[in-house]
Design a protein around this motif. Structure first.
Motif, mmCIF file in Angstrom:
data_model
loop_
_atom_site.group_PDB
_atom_site.id
_atom_site.type_symbol
_atom_site.label_atom_id
_atom_site.label_comp_id
_atom_site.label_asym_id
_atom_site.label_seq_id
_atom_site.Cartn_x
_atom_site.Cartn_y
_atom_site.Cartn_z
ATOM 1 N N LEU A 1 4.756 -17.771 0.409
ATOM 2 C CA LEU A 1 5.538 -18.461 -0.341
ATOM 3 C C LEU A 1 5.870 -17.846 -1.801
ATOM 4 O O LEU A 1 4.794 -17.369 -2.223
ATOM 5 C CB LEU A 1 4.996 -20.110 -0.487
ATOM 6 C CG LEU A 1 4.901 -20.869 0.713
ATOM 7 C CD1 LEU A 1 4.244 -22.242 0.318
ATOM 8 C CD2 LEU A 1 6.334 -21.090 1.356
ATOM 9 N N THR A 2 6.844 -17.704 -2.334
ATOM 10 C CA THR A 2 7.124 -17.127 -3.621
ATOM 11 C C THR A 2 8.510 -17.748 -4.164
ATOM 12 O O THR A 2 9.135 -18.284 -3.517
ATOM 13 C CB THR A 2 7.343 -15.803 -3.241
ATOM 14 O OG1 THR A 2 7.258 -15.058 -4.753
ATOM 15 C CG2 THR A 2 8.599 -15.394 -2.704
ATOM 16 N N LEU B 1 8.229 -14.337 4.677
ATOM 17 C CA LEU B 1 7.990 -14.961 3.327
ATOM 18 C C LEU B 1 8.984 -15.925 2.949
ATOM 19 O O LEU B 1 10.240 -15.427 3.414
ATOM 20 C CB LEU B 1 8.178 -13.515 2.424
ATOM 21 C CG LEU B 1 8.201 -13.746 0.948
ATOM 22 C CD1 LEU B 1 6.756 -14.477 0.550
ATOM 23 C CD2 LEU B 1 8.616 -12.670 0.176
ATOM 24 N N LEU B 2 8.889 -16.968 2.535
ATOM 25 C CA LEU B 2 9.991 -18.078 2.056
ATOM 26 C C LEU B 2 9.731 -17.968 0.641
ATOM 27 O O LEU B 2 8.833 -18.206 -0.124
ATOM 28 C CB LEU B 2 9.436 -19.541 2.771
ATOM 29 C CG LEU B 2 10.409 -20.449 2.511
ATOM 30 C CD1 LEU B 2 11.537 -20.582 2.995
ATOM 31 C CD2 LEU B 2 9.507 -21.853 3.165
ATOM 32 N N LYS C 1 11.537 -28.406 -6.265
ATOM 33 C CA LYS C 1 10.547 -29.544 -6.047
ATOM 34 C C LYS C 1 10.033 -29.181 -4.665
ATOM 35 O O LYS C 1 8.877 -29.587 -4.173
ATOM 36 C CB LYS C 1 10.768 -30.935 -6.129
ATOM 37 C CG LYS C 1 12.179 -31.340 -5.414
ATOM 38 C CD LYS C 1 12.461 -32.668 -5.461
ATOM 39 C CE LYS C 1 13.865 -32.949 -4.526
ATOM 40 N NZ LYS C 1 14.431 -34.257 -5.034
ATOM 41 N N HIS C 2 11.026 -28.679 -3.845
ATOM 42 C CA HIS C 2 10.712 -28.344 -2.417
ATOM 43 C C HIS C 2 9.648 -27.230 -2.400
ATOM 44 O O HIS C 2 8.656 -27.313 -1.403
ATOM 45 C CB HIS C 2 11.824 -27.848 -1.713
ATOM 46 C CG HIS C 2 12.972 -28.913 -1.458
ATOM 47 N ND1 HIS C 2 12.978 -30.262 -1.185
ATOM 48 C CD2 HIS C 2 14.393 -28.683 -2.155
ATOM 49 C CE1 HIS C 2 13.892 -30.994 -1.087
ATOM 50 N NE2 HIS C 2 14.837 -30.035 -1.861
ATOM 51 N N LEU C 3 9.858 -26.326 -3.116
ATOM 52 C CA LEU C 3 8.699 -25.293 -3.058
ATOM 53 C C LEU C 3 7.401 -25.574 -3.558
ATOM 54 O O LEU C 3 6.409 -25.369 -2.981
ATOM 55 C CB LEU C 3 9.103 -23.913 -4.096
ATOM 56 C CG LEU C 3 8.276 -22.734 -3.957
ATOM 57 C CD1 LEU C 3 8.307 -22.135 -2.617
ATOM 58 C CD2 LEU C 3 8.770 -21.687 -5.001
ATOM 59 N N MET D 1 8.465 -7.428 13.123
ATOM 60 C CA MET D 1 9.642 -7.575 12.147
ATOM 61 C C MET D 1 9.031 -8.290 11.020
ATOM 62 O O MET D 1 8.358 -9.447 11.177
ATOM 63 C CB MET D 1 10.745 -7.848 12.626
ATOM 64 C CG MET D 1 12.053 -7.682 11.928
ATOM 65 S SD MET D 1 13.501 -8.322 12.702
ATOM 66 C CE MET D 1 13.513 -10.010 12.688
ATOM 67 N N LYS D 2 9.643 -7.951 9.825
ATOM 68 C CA LYS D 2 9.317 -8.827 8.486
ATOM 69 C C LYS D 2 10.590 -9.391 8.327
ATOM 70 O O LYS D 2 11.718 -8.788 8.266
ATOM 71 C CB LYS D 2 8.913 -7.786 7.430
ATOM 72 C CG LYS D 2 7.572 -7.361 7.654
ATOM 73 C CD LYS D 2 7.170 -6.839 6.148
ATOM 74 C CE LYS D 2 5.679 -6.212 6.017
ATOM 75 N NZ LYS D 2 5.288 -5.587 5.064
ATOM 76 N N VAL D 3 10.732 -10.736 7.938
ATOM 77 C CA VAL D 3 11.958 -11.507 7.738
ATOM 78 C C VAL D 3 11.523 -12.505 6.297
ATOM 79 O O VAL D 3 10.431 -13.065 6.133
ATOM 80 C CB VAL D 3 12.095 -12.715 8.585
ATOM 81 C CG1 VAL D 3 13.128 -13.529 8.494
ATOM 82 C CG2 VAL D 3 12.379 -11.990 10.059
ATOM 83 N N THR D 4 12.484 -12.262 5.404
ATOM 84 C CA THR D 4 12.546 -13.040 4.325
ATOM 85 C C THR D 4 13.512 -14.221 4.367
ATOM 86 O O THR D 4 14.759 -13.908 5.059
ATOM 87 C CB THR D 4 12.761 -12.357 2.894
ATOM 88 O OG1 THR D 4 11.837 -11.387 2.838
ATOM 89 C CG2 THR D 4 13.192 -13.306 1.895
#
Length: 320
Positions: free
Chosen positions: A57-58, A27-28, A35-37, A1-4
């Motif tokens: 990450l995006t 994908l996050l 700043k967290h990303l 399964m894909k989870v965003t």
């Protein structure tokens, strides 16, 4: 399964870590300039955990929505309405959403699934994922129990099956209203617990827990939910993590308020107590613990006087 996963704070990064941990493609997403990303892009870790390199990450919200049909949202509860409005403009057909957050909307007292449906549309599936546990414990392999609830029991069962693992045992939440109110309100009780710690009155937490569950069971019943839900994982079951743990932001906020230390992190109970007082007036329910916390935090009343008055209230039957 894909989870965003939408939101890259403490819990957002955990949900990305956990979904990857149990074998999903993840994908996050974080906002541009977060700043967290930026920290995650540079090091793939933050103060709580380290993400595997395979977790993408995006900051592109369209790409994040397109990546998966199961979308986890983990942001501040007060930002939910405007954020979901942004998402809805991109199209949400075929998606199912899981709100991994706890709170009530200030000004309306509305539950987060209600806010979501008003912003996204009534036909978009949405559930909540709540219950005890801390990121620091989960990432060390310490298991816990949590609950997933939705208006549609089939959605609840599908999500429980998708996210269950030896690390988290999920239960079906059969009372969405009670689950959401209980999950939000436990943060307010956490503020009160921290205040007791600040005064060195930790031995009163037993009374706080007994009376906190009691007053909130009355509110849930008046609102049309099951008064027994508050004694489950979404509220009473989350008391250890919220009222006692050094990792609890709400408990730490309350303690630091009494000891005069600054506290910069998010403590959702500060906002939730405002919404709870609106609900107390609307449904004509007495919420003495919530009212005491509100007077201290929002009206800046003397904490010791307010807590003393709370524990010196008139004598009455315990379960009346």
């Amino acid at each position: 399964m894909k989870v965003t996963v939408l939101g890259c704070g403490r819990w957002g990064t955990f949900h990305a870590w956990y979904a990857d941990h149990i074998g999903h493609d993840v994908l996050l997403w974080g906002r541009k300039g977060s700043k967290h990303l930026q920290e995650l892009k540079e090091t793939h870790k933050n103060e709580y955990l380290e993400l595997p390199e395979r977790v993408a990450l995006t900051d592109d919200i369209e790409a994040a929505l397109a990546f998966a049909d199961t979308i986890v949202i983990s942001i501040s509860s007060q930002q939910l309405r405007s954020f979901v409005g942004e998402l809805a403009a991109l199209g949400l057909a075929g998606k199912r959403f899981v709100l991994c957050m706890k709170g009530l909307e200030i000004g309306t007292g509305k539950r987060l699934t209600t806010v979501f449906r008003e912003a996204a549309g009534e036909n978009i599936p949405v559930a909540v994922w709540v219950g005890p546990g801390h990121v620091q414990d989960f990432t060390r392999g310490i298991p816990n129990c949590m609950v997933i609830a939705a208006a549609d029991m089939q959605l609840t069962k599908e999500l429980v099956e998708a996210f269950s693992s030896p690390l988290i045992r999920f239960y079906y939440g059969e009372d969405l209203l009670g689950t959401e109110i209980g999950a939000a309100a436990k943060n307010v009780v956490g503020l009160a617990a921290g205040m007791l710690d600040g005064f060195g009155y930790g031995s009163l937490k037993g009374a706080l827990m007994a009376r906190g569950t009691r007053e909130l069971s009355r509110l849930i019943e008046k609102m049309g939910g099951d008064k027994m839900t508050v004694y489950g994982l979404s509220h009473l079951g989350d008391y250890e993590a919220t009222l006692f743990s050094p990792h609890s932001n709400n408990r730490r906020f309350g303690e630091d308020l009494i000891t005069g230390k600054p506290f910069a992190k998010l403590a959702e109970g500060v906002y939730t107590v405002e919404a709870l007082m609106d609900l107390a007036r609307e449904y004509r329910v007495e919420l003495p613990i919530c009212e005491t916390v509100y007077e201290i935090v929002h009206n800046h009343q003397d904490p010791k006087d307010q807590l003393t008055q709370l524990f010196m209230r008139s004598t009455k039957s315990e379960l009346a």
